[in-house]
Scaffold this active site. Structure first.
Site, PDB file in Angstrom:
ATOM      1  N   LYS A  22       6.315  18.345 -31.775  1.00  0.00           N
ATOM      2  CA  LYS A  22       5.051  18.620 -31.065  1.00  0.00           C
ATOM      3  C   LYS A  22       4.536  20.032 -31.352  1.00  0.00           C
ATOM      4  CE  LYS A  22       5.257  20.061 -26.756  1.00  0.00           C
ATOM      5  NZ  LYS A  22       4.607  21.256 -26.224  1.00  0.00           N
ATOM      6  N   ASN A  23       5.404  21.012 -31.249  1.00  0.00           N
ATOM      7  CA  ASN A  23       4.922  22.388 -31.359  1.00  0.00           C
ATOM      8  C   ASN A  23       4.545  22.774 -32.788  1.00  0.00           C
ATOM      9  OD1 ASN A  23       5.043  22.664 -28.636  1.00  0.00           O
ATOM     10  ND2 ASN A  23       7.006  23.757 -28.593  1.00  0.00           N
ATOM     11  N   ARG A  93      -2.430  24.894 -23.505  1.00  0.00           N
ATOM     12  CA  ARG A  93      -2.576  26.269 -23.949  1.00  0.00           C
ATOM     13  C   ARG A  93      -2.739  26.361 -25.463  1.00  0.00           C
ATOM     14  NH1 ARG A  93      -1.005  30.605 -21.341  1.00  0.00           N
ATOM     15  NH2 ARG A  93      -0.261  31.494 -23.291  1.00  0.00           N
ATOM     16  N   CYS A 117       0.760  29.724 -16.363  1.00  0.00           N
ATOM     17  CA  CYS A 117       1.202  28.337 -16.326  1.00  0.00           C
ATOM     18  C   CYS A 117       2.507  28.264 -15.568  1.00  0.00           C
ATOM     19  CB  CYS A 117       1.327  27.753 -17.711  1.00  0.00           C
ATOM     20  SG  CYS A 117       2.833  28.171 -18.509  1.00  0.00           S
ATOM     21  N   ARG A 122       1.871  33.978 -19.267  1.00  0.00           N
ATOM     22  CA  ARG A 122       2.001  33.857 -20.722  1.00  0.00           C
ATOM     23  C   ARG A 122       0.833  34.586 -21.391  1.00  0.00           C
ATOM     24  NH1 ARG A 122       3.467  27.669 -21.946  1.00  0.00           N
ATOM     25  NH2 ARG A 122       3.729  28.436 -24.058  1.00  0.00           N
ATOM     26  N   PRO A 123       0.977  35.912 -21.557  1.00  0.00           N
ATOM     27  CA  PRO A 123      -0.110  36.693 -22.145  1.00  0.00           C
ATOM     28  C   PRO A 123      -0.355  36.309 -23.608  1.00  0.00           C
ATOM     29  CG  PRO A 123       1.886  38.022 -21.972  1.00  0.00           C
ATOM     30  CD  PRO A 123       2.174  36.711 -21.291  1.00  0.00           C
ATOM     31  N   ILE A 124      -1.552  36.607 -24.120  1.00  0.00           N
ATOM     32  CA  ILE A 124      -1.789  36.385 -25.549  1.00  0.00           C
ATOM     33  C   ILE A 124      -2.269  37.675 -26.229  1.00  0.00           C
ATOM     34  CG2 ILE A 124      -2.216  33.886 -25.346  1.00  0.00           C
ATOM     35  CD1 ILE A 124      -5.189  34.597 -25.894  1.00  0.00           C
ATOM     36  N   ASP A 305      13.317  26.292 -24.611  1.00  0.00           N
ATOM     37  CA  ASP A 305      12.888  24.912 -24.348  1.00  0.00           C
ATOM     38  C   ASP A 305      14.069  23.960 -24.120  1.00  0.00           C
ATOM     39  OD1 ASP A 305      10.311  25.749 -24.579  1.00  0.00           O
ATOM     40  OD2 ASP A 305       9.982  24.950 -26.587  1.00  0.00           O
ATOM     41  N   ARG A 397       3.586  14.844 -21.747  1.00  0.00           N
ATOM     42  CA  ARG A 397       2.916  15.795 -22.630  1.00  0.00           C
ATOM     43  C   ARG A 397       3.702  16.020 -23.916  1.00  0.00           C
ATOM     44  NH1 ARG A 397       0.610  20.889 -19.385  1.00  0.00           N
ATOM     45  NH2 ARG A 397       0.246  21.450 -21.545  1.00  0.00           N
TER      46      ARG A 397
HETATM   47  C1  EPZ Z   1       5.847  28.446 -27.834  1.00  0.00           C
HETATM   48  O1  EPZ Z   1       5.056  29.012 -26.808  1.00  0.00           O
HETATM   49  C2  EPZ Z   1       6.063  26.996 -27.446  1.00  0.00           C
HETATM   50  N1  EPZ Z   1       4.767  26.358 -27.355  1.00  0.00           N
HETATM   51  C3  EPZ Z   1       6.819  26.914 -26.132  1.00  0.00           C
HETATM   52  O2  EPZ Z   1       7.104  25.551 -25.893  1.00  0.00           O
HETATM   53  C4  EPZ Z   1       8.110  27.682 -26.267  1.00  0.00           C
HETATM   54  O3  EPZ Z   1       8.764  27.697 -25.008  1.00  0.00           O
HETATM   55  C5  EPZ Z   1       7.861  29.107 -26.742  1.00  0.00           C
HETATM   56  O4  EPZ Z   1       7.084  29.094 -27.954  1.00  0.00           O
HETATM   57  C6  EPZ Z   1       9.139  29.889 -27.024  1.00  0.00           C
HETATM   58  O5  EPZ Z   1       9.871  29.255 -28.026  1.00  0.00           O
HETATM   59  C7  EPZ Z   1       4.149  25.961 -28.447  1.00  0.00           C
HETATM   60  O6  EPZ Z   1       4.642  26.090 -29.561  1.00  0.00           O
HETATM   61  C8  EPZ Z   1       2.850  25.278 -28.265  1.00  0.00           C
HETATM   62  P1  EPZ Z   1       5.769  32.810 -27.376  1.00  0.00           P
HETATM   63  P2  EPZ Z   1       4.334  30.404 -27.039  1.00  0.00           P
HETATM   64  O7  EPZ Z   1       4.464  33.412 -27.751  1.00  0.00           O
HETATM   65  O8  EPZ Z   1       3.941  30.512 -28.465  1.00  0.00           O
HETATM   66  C9  EPZ Z   1       5.608  36.845 -24.805  1.00  0.00           C
HETATM   67  C10 EPZ Z   1       7.324  23.575 -24.673  1.00  0.00           C
HETATM   68  O9  EPZ Z   1       8.003  23.259 -23.668  1.00  0.00           O
HETATM   69  N2  EPZ Z   1       4.264  37.056 -25.380  1.00  0.00           N
HETATM   70  O10 EPZ Z   1       6.804  32.657 -28.438  1.00  0.00           O
HETATM   71  O11 EPZ Z   1       3.256  30.532 -26.030  1.00  0.00           O
HETATM   72  C11 EPZ Z   1       5.657  35.652 -23.847  1.00  0.00           C
HETATM   73  O12 EPZ Z   1       5.234  36.007 -22.562  1.00  0.00           O
HETATM   74  C12 EPZ Z   1       6.593  24.914 -24.716  1.00  0.00           C
HETATM   75  O13 EPZ Z   1       7.165  22.834 -25.651  1.00  0.00           O
HETATM   76  C13 EPZ Z   1       3.576  38.212 -25.116  1.00  0.00           C
HETATM   77  O14 EPZ Z   1       4.049  39.094 -24.382  1.00  0.00           O
HETATM   78  O15 EPZ Z   1       5.509  31.394 -26.701  1.00  0.00           O
HETATM   79  C14 EPZ Z   1       7.103  35.266 -23.941  1.00  0.00           C
HETATM   80  O16 EPZ Z   1       7.861  36.077 -23.067  1.00  0.00           O
HETATM   81  C15 EPZ Z   1       6.674  25.661 -23.437  1.00  0.00           C
HETATM   82  N3  EPZ Z   1       2.337  38.389 -25.655  1.00  0.00           N
HETATM   83  C16 EPZ Z   1       7.494  35.584 -25.372  1.00  0.00           C
HETATM   84  O17 EPZ Z   1       6.472  36.482 -25.849  1.00  0.00           O
HETATM   85  C17 EPZ Z   1       1.765  37.455 -26.479  1.00  0.00           C
HETATM   86  O18 EPZ Z   1       0.642  37.681 -26.958  1.00  0.00           O
HETATM   87  C18 EPZ Z   1       7.556  34.406 -26.304  1.00  0.00           C
HETATM   88  O19 EPZ Z   1       6.386  33.611 -26.169  1.00  0.00           O
HETATM   89  C19 EPZ Z   1       2.472  36.275 -26.754  1.00  0.00           C
HETATM   90  C20 EPZ Z   1       3.724  36.105 -26.185  1.00  0.00           C
END
Ligand code: EPZ
Length: 430
Positions: A22-23, A93, A117, A122-124, A305, A397
């Site tokens: 999925k991801n 998201r 969420c 979850r900042p971007i 995950d 989902r």
């Molecule tokens: C991806 O989310 C996955 N989603 C998540 O899967 C997964 O849990 C996560 O990666 C970690 O492996 C998708 O691929 C669609 P991150 P993502 O950016 O990309 C911080 C599931 O159950 N961060 O790797 O949103 C953030 O807060 C879902 O399938 C910032 O600070 O996760 C976190 O602590 C849930 N600033 C860490 O980085 C940013 O701009 C990792 O998040 C982005 C992230």
């Protein structure tokens, strides 16, 4: 609202086929609009998140032709809008991947800011930092992120935190920037590599995906491709833990065993036998499992995950385990639900102290998010008596035909939508 009703206590035995990741698919679908030619994507999981993203893409004018439930053809030449509707971002998201894709192709994108969420904030900011480094001006207006660039140029970007989403989003935009981009401290997840391979198959020039330094030479145009998505390591891992928790014997097929190493290592540590084949893993659990300590980390560490699934399994192990969640701040919401089934877990900050119990008892519980929901199903499969899992929309989902696949392994599980059906199930299973 649909629910799962489960009669637990039956060891899962048999074979299960894993679908596409999925991801990975979410990134790949968004990237597919970056060419005006038609892209064909196979091994697509037929799950809610994917279907919503496809709708969002149709919403901006992409032509989406669902060839069958696992194959889609996408043509992005008719895109007339670079502004994605809030309706979709509210539901998933990952529609933020359209930011990187649209910005790369049209040098312009407008996507509503995703909210918080149910696994925490979850900042971007890192995505936006990356776009700015590539020359885009990024502003937030009326709840939307607006990224615009006269031209995008290569840049040297250091990610402060390892982020899957930021790595993929920046990689997409940089693929069509002028010049050379380096992303340092990049995420190494298999789905990052899959998106990079997909973009390369469209003519992008990305090197180093799968390491923490990704180098991208921008190209002017991308072209059509025919691509098959990698298997979903989280779906696979979920079935591996379902086998462990129910003391079963399951062959998990259509996987890349390398992607499952962290899960396999933990299963072996707690006393399961894991046999690896070219594209399958077999998990056998014949006795009560032992404890272990786990800390979630970016790949190749133990995945966040897969945190709820191992916690449920450890809730039945002999002794005390400590599980530390280091990626998301609020991923222990299911613990209260599990307590209703008799688990003994204490959460302190980002750590769960799990004192194993001999057995869990069926109860009515509610899925707080996707992976926690799947973990509660595992708990129900292992528990004595009947468990009802509410709010299974979360599970749908990300897991395709979850109950059907579990039934294929001998589980007594049904999707129901009213009290009458629950009573009917109870009468049937006795
Ligand atoms: C991806 O989310 C996955 N989603 C998540 O899967 C997964 O849990 C996560 O990666 C970690 O492996 C998708 O691929 C669609 P991150 P993502 O950016 O990309 C911080 C599931 O159950 N961060 O790797 O949103 C953030 O807060 C879902 O399938 C910032 O600070 O996760 C976190 O602590 C849930 N600033 C860490 O980085 C940013 O701009 C990792 O998040 C982005 C992230």
């Amino acid at each position: 609202m649909d629910q799962y009703v489960i009669k637990g206590g039956i060891p899962l035995v048999g074979e299960v086929e894993i679908g596409g990741a999925k991801n990975a698919a979410l990134g790949i679908l968004a990237a597919a609009i970056m060419t005006d030619e038609t892209v064909v994507i196979d091994n697509l999981p037929d799950v809610q998140d994917i279907n919503v993203l496809l709708e969002a893409m149709s919403g901006i004018g992409a032509v989406v032709d669902r060839i069958n439930s696992h194959k889609v053809a996408i043509n992005g030449s008719m895109i007339g809008e670079v502004s994605v509707d809030y309706e979709y971002i509210k539901k998933i998201r990952a529609s933020y991947y359209l930011l990187g894709a649209l910005l790369g192709k049209y040098k312009k994108a407008e996507v509503p800011l995703p909210g918080g969420c149910n696994i925490g904030s979850r900042p971007i900011d890192l995505h936006l930092k990356g776009f700015r480094a590539l020359g885009a001006s990024v502003s937030i207006r009326h709840g939307s992120i607006i990224a615009v660039a006269e031209r995008l140029h290569g840049s040297h970007i250091f990610l402060d935190t390892v982020s899957v989403g930021a790595t993929i989003n920046i990689m997409m935009a940089a693929s069509m920037a002028e010049g050379y981009t380096i992303i340092e401290n990049a995420a190494r997840e298999p789905h990052v590599v899959d998106v990079a391979n997909f973009l390369n198959s469209m003519g992008a020039n990305i090197k180093g995906a799968g390491t923490d330094v990704i180098r991208i030479r921008g190209v002017e145009k991308l072209h059509k491709t025919d691509y098959s998505i990698i298997p979903d390591q989280i779906e696979a891992g979920t079935f591996m833990f379902a086998a462990a928790a129910t003391k079963g014997d399951v062959m998990v097929k259509n996987v890349i065993p390398k992607h499952l190493e962290a899960t396999t290592a933990k299963l072996e540590e707690i006393g399961c036998e894991v046999e690896e084949f070219d594209d399958a893993v077999r998990v056998v659990a014949s006795k009560r499992l032992r404890t272990t300590n786990v800390k979630t980390l970016p790949y190749p560490g133990y995945p966040t995950d897969m945190q709820p699934q191992i916690s449920v399994t450890l809730a039945l192990a002999q002794g005390t385990s400590i599980v530390t969640e280091s990626i998301f701040e609020n991923r222990f919401k299911y613990v209260d639900e599990l307590a209703r089934m008799g688990a003994n877990i204490k959460v302190e900050g980002n750590t769960a102290i799990i004192s194993g119990v001999k057995s869990l008892m069926g109860a009515r519980v509610s899925a707080p998010d996707l992976r926690a929901g799947a973990a509660l199903v595992i708990a129900g499969l292992a528990a004595e008596g009947v468990t009802i899992v509410d709010d299974i929309v979360y599970i749908q989902r990300g897991y395709e035909r979850f109950e059907e696949k579990l039934r294929g392994l001998g589980a007594e599980i049904e999707r129901v939508s009213c009290e009458k059906e629950i009573q009917k199930f109870k009468l049937r299973v006795g």
